[in-house]
Design an enzyme around this catalytic site. Structure first.
Site, PDB file in Angstrom:
ATOM      1  N   LYS A   1      -2.040  16.077 -10.980  1.00 12.96           N
ATOM      2  CA  LYS A   1      -1.295  15.600 -12.189  1.00 12.96           C
ATOM      3  C   LYS A   1      -0.693  16.457 -12.906  1.00 12.96           C
ATOM      4  O   LYS A   1       0.401  16.245 -13.656  1.00 12.96           O
ATOM      5  CB  LYS A   1      -2.555  14.809 -13.133  1.00 12.96           C
ATOM      6  CG  LYS A   1      -3.194  13.643 -12.540  1.00 12.96           C
ATOM      7  CD  LYS A   1      -2.162  12.464 -12.420  1.00 12.96           C
ATOM      8  CE  LYS A   1      -2.827  11.158 -11.807  1.00 12.96           C
ATOM      9  NZ  LYS A   1      -1.736  10.133 -11.869  1.00 12.96           N
TER      10      LYS A   1
ATOM     11  N   SER B   1      -3.114  12.598 -16.885  1.00 11.74           N
ATOM     12  CA  SER B   1      -4.547  12.661 -17.181  1.00 11.74           C
ATOM     13  C   SER B   1      -4.767  13.759 -18.029  1.00 11.74           C
ATOM     14  O   SER B   1      -4.204  14.759 -18.037  1.00 11.74           O
ATOM     15  CB  SER B   1      -5.314  13.027 -15.757  1.00 11.74           C
ATOM     16  OG  SER B   1      -6.402  13.465 -15.986  1.00 11.74           O
TER      17      SER B   1
ATOM     18  N   TYR C   1      -7.110  16.315  -7.967  1.00 11.42           N
ATOM     19  CA  TYR C   1      -6.808  15.529  -8.684  1.00 11.42           C
ATOM     20  C   TYR C   1      -6.186  16.003  -9.901  1.00 11.42           C
ATOM     21  O   TYR C   1      -5.033  15.630 -10.148  1.00 11.42           O
ATOM     22  CB  TYR C   1      -7.823  14.256  -9.200  1.00 11.42           C
ATOM     23  CG  TYR C   1      -7.314  13.445 -10.098  1.00 11.42           C
ATOM     24  CD1 TYR C   1      -6.658  12.364  -9.619  1.00 11.42           C
ATOM     25  CD2 TYR C   1      -7.452  13.332 -11.411  1.00 11.42           C
ATOM     26  CE1 TYR C   1      -6.108  11.098 -10.456  1.00 11.42           C
ATOM     27  CE2 TYR C   1      -7.103  12.122 -12.106  1.00 11.42           C
ATOM     28  CZ  TYR C   1      -6.382  11.356 -11.896  1.00 11.42           C
ATOM     29  OH  TYR C   1      -5.817  10.361 -12.530  1.00 11.42           O
TER      30      TYR C   1
ATOM     31  N   ASP D   1       1.003  -1.251  -0.112  1.00 15.18           N
ATOM     32  CA  ASP D   1       0.087  -0.015   0.111  1.00 15.18           C
ATOM     33  C   ASP D   1       0.660   1.221  -0.083  1.00 15.18           C
ATOM     34  O   ASP D   1       1.641   1.357   0.925  1.00 15.18           O
ATOM     35  CB  ASP D   1      -1.002  -0.023   1.338  1.00 15.18           C
ATOM     36  CG  ASP D   1      -1.991   1.309   1.443  1.00 15.18           C
ATOM     37  OD1 ASP D   1      -1.487   1.911   0.779  1.00 15.18           O
ATOM     38  OD2 ASP D   1      -3.130   1.062   1.919  1.00 15.18           O
TER      39      ASP D   1
ATOM     40  N   THR E   1     -12.469   1.693 -17.047  1.00 12.10           N
ATOM     41  CA  THR E   1     -12.043   0.786 -16.306  1.00 12.10           C
ATOM     42  C   THR E   1     -13.111   0.653 -15.035  1.00 12.10           C
ATOM     43  O   THR E   1     -14.001   1.412 -15.032  1.00 12.10           O
ATOM     44  CB  THR E   1     -10.726   1.602 -15.659  1.00 12.10           C
ATOM     45  OG1 THR E   1     -11.036   2.714 -14.842  1.00 12.10           O
ATOM     46  CG2 THR E   1      -9.801   1.768 -16.751  1.00 12.10           C
TER      47      THR E   1
END
Length: 287
Positions: A175, A158, A171, A79, A206
């Site tokens: 990126k 992304s 997010y 992890d 996905t």
């Protein structure tokens, strides 16, 4: 003169590749491409993340399937959400597979929440896994690549670096920061035989976005307007680009971002009634 045969240009024979978050989705397709083109793949995965996604056996299933096809995959459960976890992963890779010649940074987390409602915990979770963990892993792996005079680093970015989404602002920020880091590190590492590039997908089907497909009509509308091609990509659509950037075919490419988005990164006005294309050149990977 170097061979220009595809099997030579794109061969990863004898290379060791470490892929983070590699058990599902895009990273799993990249792992398949690498393993079937000669690399020994150290496949990092999080058992807790796979369990939460409803696919607790994803890593072992992938390892078994690729083994049957002749690929060599070593599973490394780690992890990466905690401080120091990336250094532990690098040490485990060295011990089980050997120091990596190729590093693919794919593990990340998305929190779909309006910016003003983003909690401190959600903010730090995204910054930790999407930015700080890659930095730690780069600091652990790059010295060995530099001493050996060879390395390939690929980050998964992304489309939101260019076309942000209002429900994932942090997010997108992580990126964009990662893409900037790629450009800066590429300059310093180029003299040591190391290329560092960024691969940025658009809408890819996905299990990460499976929640969007619970309403088929809403998903269809999203797909129709997501990009000029009017379709969602499949994980396999990223595999060839990743293989290119991590092979000798791209030995003179560094500091670049390659967008695999169906054109979504290009400023455009979606057509009122775009054509719907359900599949591309590549078959769905089932992730």
């Amino acid at each position: 003169m170097a061979s220009l045969k595809a099997q030579d240009l794109f061969s990863l024979e004898g290379r060791r590749a470490l892929i983070t978050g590699g058990s599902r989705g895009i990273a799993a397709a990249i792992a398949e491409a690498f393993a079937l083109n000669g690399a020994i793949v150290g496949l990092n995965y999080s058992a807790a993340a796979d369990e939460a996604a409803g696919r607790p056996d994803a890593a072992r299933r992938l390892q078994h399937r690729l083994g049957q096809l002749g690929g060599e995959v070593v599973l490394i459960e780690q992890d990466l959400s905690g401080a120091g976890a990336a250094r532990d992963l690098a040490a485990a890779m060295d011990e089980t597979v050997g120091p990596p010649d190729i590093l693919v940074l794919s593990a990340s987390v998305q929190v779909h929440r309006e910016f003003l409602a983003m909690t401190d915990e959600a903010t730090m979770r995204q910054i930790r896994l999407n930015l700080l963990t890659p930095i730690e892993l780069l600091q652990a792996v790059l010295p060995g690549m530099r001493s050996r005079g060879y390395g390939r680093v690929l980050t998964l970015g992304s489309v939101q670096e260019e076309a942000p989404s209002p429900d994932m602002p942090l997010y997108a920020a992580t990126k964009a920061a990662q893409a900037n880091l790629v450009r800066n590190l590429a300059v310093g590492m180029a003299p040591h035989g190391i290329t560092i590039n960024n691969l940025s997908p658009g809408l890819i089907e996905t299990d990460r976005n499976a929640f969007r497909r619970t309403d088929p009509s809403h998903w269809l509308q999203s797909v129709r307007t997501a990009n000029p091609m009017g379709r969602a990509g499949q994980p396999a659509d990223l595999a060839g680009a990743a293989l290119y950037l991590c092979s000798d075919a791209a030995s003179f490419v560094t500091g670049a971002t390659l967008f695999v988005t169906g054109g979504a990164h290009i400023p455009h006005t979606p057509a009122a009634d775009p054509p719907v294309v359900t599949t591309g050149a590549s078959a769905p990977m089932g992730t």
